[in-house]
Write a protein that holds these residues in place. Structure first.
Motif, PDB file in Angstrom:
ATOM      1  N   GLY A 285       0.789  -1.223   0.000  1.00  0.00           N
ATOM      2  CA  GLY A 285       0.000   0.000   0.000  1.00  0.00           C
ATOM      3  C   GLY A 285       0.818   1.269   0.000  1.00  0.00           C
ATOM      4  O   GLY A 285       0.270   2.363  -0.185  1.00  0.00           O
ATOM      5  N   THR A 286       2.142   1.145   0.198  1.00  0.00           N
ATOM      6  CA  THR A 286       2.997   2.331   0.154  1.00  0.00           C
ATOM      7  C   THR A 286       2.967   2.925  -1.256  1.00  0.00           C
ATOM      8  O   THR A 286       3.313   2.244  -2.220  1.00  0.00           O
ATOM      9  CB  THR A 286       4.446   1.966   0.523  1.00  0.00           C
ATOM     10  N   PRO A 287       2.571   4.182  -1.407  1.00  0.00           N
ATOM     11  CA  PRO A 287       2.476   4.766  -2.759  1.00  0.00           C
ATOM     12  C   PRO A 287       3.857   4.979  -3.370  1.00  0.00           C
ATOM     13  O   PRO A 287       4.819   5.300  -2.662  1.00  0.00           O
ATOM     14  CB  PRO A 287       1.761   6.094  -2.513  1.00  0.00           C
ATOM     15  N   VAL A 288       3.949   4.781  -4.688  1.00  0.00           N
ATOM     16  CA  VAL A 288       5.201   5.037  -5.402  1.00  0.00           C
ATOM     17  C   VAL A 288       4.920   5.938  -6.603  1.00  0.00           C
ATOM     18  O   VAL A 288       3.978   5.703  -7.357  1.00  0.00           O
ATOM     19  CB  VAL A 288       5.901   3.741  -5.851  1.00  0.00           C
ATOM     20  N   GLN A 289       5.722   6.968  -6.735  1.00  0.00           N
ATOM     21  CA  GLN A 289       5.581   7.887  -7.871  1.00  0.00           C
ATOM     22  C   GLN A 289       6.472   7.463  -9.046  1.00  0.00           C
ATOM     23  O   GLN A 289       6.221   7.860 -10.178  1.00  0.00           O
ATOM     24  CB  GLN A 289       5.938   9.317  -7.456  1.00  0.00           C
ATOM     25  N   GLN A 290       7.486   6.649  -8.752  1.00  0.00           N
ATOM     26  CA  GLN A 290       8.355   6.151  -9.822  1.00  0.00           C
ATOM     27  C   GLN A 290       8.731   4.709  -9.558  1.00  0.00           C
ATOM     28  O   GLN A 290       9.005   4.314  -8.422  1.00  0.00           O
ATOM     29  CB  GLN A 290       9.632   6.992  -9.943  1.00  0.00           C
ATOM     30  N   ALA A 308       7.579  -7.587 -18.459  1.00  0.00           N
ATOM     31  CA  ALA A 308       6.694  -7.658 -19.624  1.00  0.00           C
ATOM     32  C   ALA A 308       5.556  -8.640 -19.390  1.00  0.00           C
ATOM     33  O   ALA A 308       4.404  -8.388 -19.785  1.00  0.00           O
ATOM     34  CB  ALA A 308       7.496  -8.043 -20.863  1.00  0.00           C
ATOM     35  N   ASN A 309       5.844  -9.748 -18.751  1.00  0.00           N
ATOM     36  CA  ASN A 309       4.793 -10.735 -18.466  1.00  0.00           C
ATOM     37  C   ASN A 309       3.748 -10.175 -17.510  1.00  0.00           C
ATOM     38  O   ASN A 309       2.552 -10.479 -17.631  1.00  0.00           O
ATOM     39  CB  ASN A 309       5.413 -12.007 -17.880  1.00  0.00           C
ATOM     40  N   ILE A 310       4.175  -9.367 -16.565  1.00  0.00           N
ATOM     41  CA  ILE A 310       3.242  -8.770 -15.609  1.00  0.00           C
ATOM     42  C   ILE A 310       2.385  -7.689 -16.277  1.00  0.00           C
ATOM     43  O   ILE A 310       1.180  -7.565 -16.007  1.00  0.00           O
ATOM     44  CB  ILE A 310       4.015  -8.192 -14.406  1.00  0.00           C
ATOM     45  N   LEU A 311       2.992  -6.929 -17.185  1.00  0.00           N
ATOM     46  CA  LEU A 311       2.321  -5.749 -17.734  1.00  0.00           C
ATOM     47  C   LEU A 311       1.691  -5.970 -19.113  1.00  0.00           C
ATOM     48  O   LEU A 311       1.059  -5.052 -19.643  1.00  0.00           O
ATOM     49  CB  LEU A 311       3.326  -4.593 -17.831  1.00  0.00           C
ATOM     50  N   LYS A 312       1.833  -7.139 -19.669  1.00  0.00           N
ATOM     51  CA  LYS A 312       1.301  -7.383 -21.014  1.00  0.00           C
ATOM     52  C   LYS A 312      -0.201  -7.128 -21.063  1.00  0.00           C
ATOM     53  O   LYS A 312      -0.973  -7.685 -20.275  1.00  0.00           O
ATOM     54  CB  LYS A 312       1.590  -8.819 -21.453  1.00  0.00           C
ATOM     55  N   GLY A 313      -0.599  -6.252 -21.979  1.00  0.00           N
ATOM     56  CA  GLY A 313      -2.017  -5.935 -22.139  1.00  0.00           C
ATOM     57  C   GLY A 313      -2.580  -5.027 -21.071  1.00  0.00           C
ATOM     58  O   GLY A 313      -3.790  -4.782 -21.030  1.00  0.00           O
ATOM     59  N   LYS A 314      -1.718  -4.493 -20.195  1.00  0.00           N
ATOM     60  CA  LYS A 314      -2.168  -3.631 -19.107  1.00  0.00           C
ATOM     61  C   LYS A 314      -1.535  -2.243 -19.254  1.00  0.00           C
ATOM     62  O   LYS A 314      -0.677  -2.019 -20.101  1.00  0.00           O
ATOM     63  CB  LYS A 314      -1.812  -4.235 -17.744  1.00  0.00           C
ATOM     64  N   THR A 315      -1.931  -1.334 -18.396  1.00  0.00           N
ATOM     65  CA  THR A 315      -1.399   0.025 -18.401  1.00  0.00           C
ATOM     66  C   THR A 315      -0.967   0.397 -16.996  1.00  0.00           C
ATOM     67  O   THR A 315      -1.702   0.128 -16.026  1.00  0.00           O
ATOM     68  CB  THR A 315      -2.456   1.030 -18.883  1.00  0.00           C
ATOM     69  N   ILE A 316       0.198   1.018 -16.883  1.00  0.00           N
ATOM     70  CA  ILE A 316       0.695   1.398 -15.558  1.00  0.00           C
ATOM     71  C   ILE A 316      -0.218   2.457 -14.934  1.00  0.00           C
ATOM     72  O   ILE A 316      -0.976   3.133 -15.624  1.00  0.00           O
ATOM     73  CB  ILE A 316       2.146   1.912 -15.616  1.00  0.00           C
ATOM     74  N   ASN A 317      -0.106   2.577 -13.628  1.00  0.00           N
ATOM     75  CA  ASN A 317      -0.924   3.547 -12.905  1.00  0.00           C
ATOM     76  C   ASN A 317      -0.650   4.963 -13.414  1.00  0.00           C
ATOM     77  O   ASN A 317       0.506   5.344 -13.598  1.00  0.00           O
ATOM     78  CB  ASN A 317      -0.604   3.460 -11.406  1.00  0.00           C
ATOM     79  N   PRO A 318      -1.680   5.761 -13.636  1.00  0.00           N
ATOM     80  CA  PRO A 318      -1.469   7.102 -14.199  1.00  0.00           C
ATOM     81  C   PRO A 318      -0.687   8.045 -13.301  1.00  0.00           C
ATOM     82  O   PRO A 318      -0.180   9.073 -13.769  1.00  0.00           O
ATOM     83  CB  PRO A 318      -2.895   7.614 -14.423  1.00  0.00           C
ATOM     84  N   LYS A 319      -0.574   7.730 -12.016  1.00  0.00           N
ATOM     85  CA  LYS A 319       0.185   8.586 -11.105  1.00  0.00           C
ATOM     86  C   LYS A 319       1.608   8.076 -10.863  1.00  0.00           C
ATOM     87  O   LYS A 319       2.318   8.594 -10.001  1.00  0.00           O
ATOM     88  CB  LYS A 319      -0.557   8.721  -9.772  1.00  0.00           C
ATOM     89  N   ALA A 368      12.146  13.848  -7.004  1.00  0.00           N
ATOM     90  CA  ALA A 368      11.888  15.106  -6.312  1.00  0.00           C
ATOM     91  C   ALA A 368      11.636  14.828  -4.826  1.00  0.00           C
ATOM     92  O   ALA A 368      11.355  13.688  -4.421  1.00  0.00           O
ATOM     93  CB  ALA A 368      10.676  15.806  -6.924  1.00  0.00           C
ATOM     94  N   ALA A 369      11.716  15.858  -4.017  1.00  0.00           N
ATOM     95  CA  ALA A 369      11.436  15.728  -2.584  1.00  0.00           C
ATOM     96  C   ALA A 369      10.021  15.213  -2.379  1.00  0.00           C
ATOM     97  O   ALA A 369       9.080  15.635  -3.052  1.00  0.00           O
ATOM     98  CB  ALA A 369      11.617  17.079  -1.899  1.00  0.00           C
ATOM     99  N   GLY A 370       9.877  14.264  -1.458  1.00  0.00           N
ATOM    100  CA  GLY A 370       8.569  13.723  -1.131  1.00  0.00           C
ATOM    101  C   GLY A 370       8.113  12.578  -1.999  1.00  0.00           C
ATOM    102  O   GLY A 370       7.061  11.986  -1.737  1.00  0.00           O
ATOM    103  N   GLU A 371       8.901  12.239  -3.026  1.00  0.00           N
ATOM    104  CA  GLU A 371       8.518  11.127  -3.896  1.00  0.00           C
ATOM    105  C   GLU A 371       9.100   9.810  -3.392  1.00  0.00           C
ATOM    106  O   GLU A 371      10.160   9.778  -2.759  1.00  0.00           O
ATOM    107  CB  GLU A 371       9.000  11.376  -5.330  1.00  0.00           C
ATOM    108  N   THR A 388      17.427  14.278  -1.385  1.00  0.00           N
ATOM    109  CA  THR A 388      17.663  13.574  -0.122  1.00  0.00           C
ATOM    110  C   THR A 388      16.365  13.355   0.648  1.00  0.00           C
ATOM    111  O   THR A 388      16.338  12.606   1.624  1.00  0.00           O
ATOM    112  CB  THR A 388      18.636  14.370   0.769  1.00  0.00           C
ATOM    113  N   LYS A 389      15.292  14.013   0.199  1.00  0.00           N
ATOM    114  CA  LYS A 389      13.993  13.871   0.860  1.00  0.00           C
ATOM    115  C   LYS A 389      13.064  12.922   0.108  1.00  0.00           C
ATOM    116  O   LYS A 389      11.869  12.881   0.367  1.00  0.00           O
ATOM    117  CB  LYS A 389      13.345  15.249   1.002  1.00  0.00           C
ATOM    118  N   ALA A 390      13.634  12.148  -0.823  1.00  0.00           N
ATOM    119  CA  ALA A 390      12.868  11.109  -1.511  1.00  0.00           C
ATOM    120  C   ALA A 390      13.089   9.769  -0.812  1.00  0.00           C
ATOM    121  O   ALA A 390      14.093   9.575  -0.117  1.00  0.00           O
ATOM    122  CB  ALA A 390      13.293  11.015  -2.974  1.00  0.00           C
TER     123      ALA A 390
END
Length: 417
Positions: A285-290, A308-319, A368-371, A388-390
């Motif tokens: 549940g920890t959010p990831v920006q990258q 590729a096997n995990i993401l085939k036919g899917k789309t990454i999270n928009p955030k 960036a900081a906070g990411e 250093t704040k990432a």
């Protein structure tokens, strides 16, 4: 004697060596990356005119590939001119990728050799039964002048791996578990050998990832006894004879540790230390920006295939942005041929030049900081990939791809066949 000790004894022209002994060894191959222009400066400052053997020196322009500042560009310009002046044909320019993967791709690493590169992750090459270690600029300059360098014969630690790997668990999870249990300073100037039946379940790619991260324990070098998997990988790549050393029966290790992987789950090193390792269940549940997939630790073909096997036919999270860095030109070409690159790009991944990229925190995916970033690379101290704040979370390629899909840390096993 241990196989490592036999290898070093041969390089030193001795019959035997003992733990703690200082020896002067002939180096089979020396490598310089583009972080270490000081190597050339030191070479000239010590009176160097011509390198001892241009066929045994390789230069990698991998950390700044391609250059993103004028200083980096000038740095690489000086390296190119040095290679041309010295007759060094093994110049791996910005199209080639990370030094350690290049060494494997081009058959420049083999069992029984002494390999020294200005990169701490040269422990990677223990996966081939080589003595691979990283040094600084002055030591490498000495090798360029003389072909030799001194070493202290290290204590050797045995890590025995038992059991069967569960679905969704990889070599990266094993080594993170080992580092988390033993600590980031446990192996300082020691050699770490991996043994046990689990090795037969690991490809050369997985073995490289495991040996790579022994440097995060402080290890001087690592070792896996070459076997059929090793020899098959090297077939057609290494063009000359090599010697496989073996350890004498009853050899007494400085320490031995056993790990049963049968119940292991995905492991993640949480900020801000590589030994701050937690089972994935504690971080779900920890959010990831990258999400970052690549480098000498996690950018090989097998890693891209998992993603590729995990993401085939899917789309990454928009955030969440997903940065993919093939470890080498060879990896990129194979990923293109097998369709992995197209699959990942269609899913929303951003491919960058083969090399180190954001792993060293200078370009191509900085934070960036906070990411938060979940990464298949090897280090997560503050500022490693930008601010250093990432927050940096080190994980397997499967965990990285699954997090890119959901925009948060998840258990990757549900996405793995």
């Amino acid at each position: 004697m241990h196989a490592i000790e036999k290898l070093l004894a041969k390089a030193a022209g001795k019959d035997t060596v003992t733990t703690g002994e200082i020896i002067n060894c002939t180096v089979d191959m020396a490598g310089i990356n583009d972080l270490y222009l000081q190597t050339i400066r030191s070479f000239h400052e010590m009176g160097g005119k011509k390198v001892y053997d241009p066929k045994k020196i390789v230069v990698f322009l991998d950390h700044y590939a391609p250059a993103s500042t004028i200083t980096q560009a000038d740095n690489q310009k000086q390296f190119r001119e040095f290679c041309w002046d010295q007759g060094i044909d093994l110049l791996m320019d910005i199209d080639q990728g990370v030094c350690h993967q290049i060494m494997a791709d081009k058959g420049l690493v083999y069992p029984g050799m002494v390999l020294v590169i200005t990169d701490s992750h040269t422990t990677t090459h223990g996966a081939f039964g080589a003595f691979g270690t990283g040094v600084g600029a002055t030591d490498l300059a000495i090798i360029m002048m003389t072909g030799q360098l001194w070493f202290r014969v290290p204590e050797i630690i045995r890590i025995n791996l038992e059991g069967t790997l569960p679905k969704g668990v990889y070599a990266k999870d094993i080594i993170l578990k080992v580092i988390g249990d033993l600590g980031a300073d446990y192996g300082v100037y020691k050699a770490v050998e991996f043994t046990g039946p689990v090795l037969t379940q690991l490809s050369v790619s997985e073995r490289m990832a495991m040996c790579n991260m022994t440097t995060e324990m402080g290890a001087k070098t690592s070792y896996i006894q070459p076997d059929e998997i090793t020899v098959e990988f090297l077939k057609g790549k290494v063009k000359h004879e090599y010697e496989i050393f073996t350890t004498d029966p009853g050899y007494q290790y400085a320490a031995e540790h056993s790990f049963d992987v049968s119940e292991l789950t995905a492991q993640i090193a949480a900020p801000h230390s590589v030994d701050n390792v937690k089972p994935v269940g504690e971080l779900i549940g920890t959010p990831v920006q990258q999400a970052f997939l690549g480098t000498c630790t996690g950018g090989r073909v097998a890693d891209l295939a998992v993603a590729a096997n995990i993401l085939k036919g899917k789309t990454i999270n928009p955030k969440t942005r997903f940065v993919v860095v093939p470890a080498s030109k060879g990896v990129l070409l194979e990923a293109m041929e097998k369709g992995y690159m197209q699959t990942l790009v269609e899913a929303g991944a951003t491919f960058v030049t083969p090399g180190c990229a954001a792993c060293l925190g200078t370009h191509q995916g900085m934070l960036a900081a906070g990411e938060n970033c979940i990464t298949a690379s090897s280090r997560n101290f503050p500022g490693r990939m930008g601010s250093t704040k990432a927050g940096i979370y080190v994980a397997s390629p499967a965990a990285v791809a699954a997090a890119a899909l959901e925009g948060k840390i998840v258990d990757p096993s549900k996405y793995v066949d």
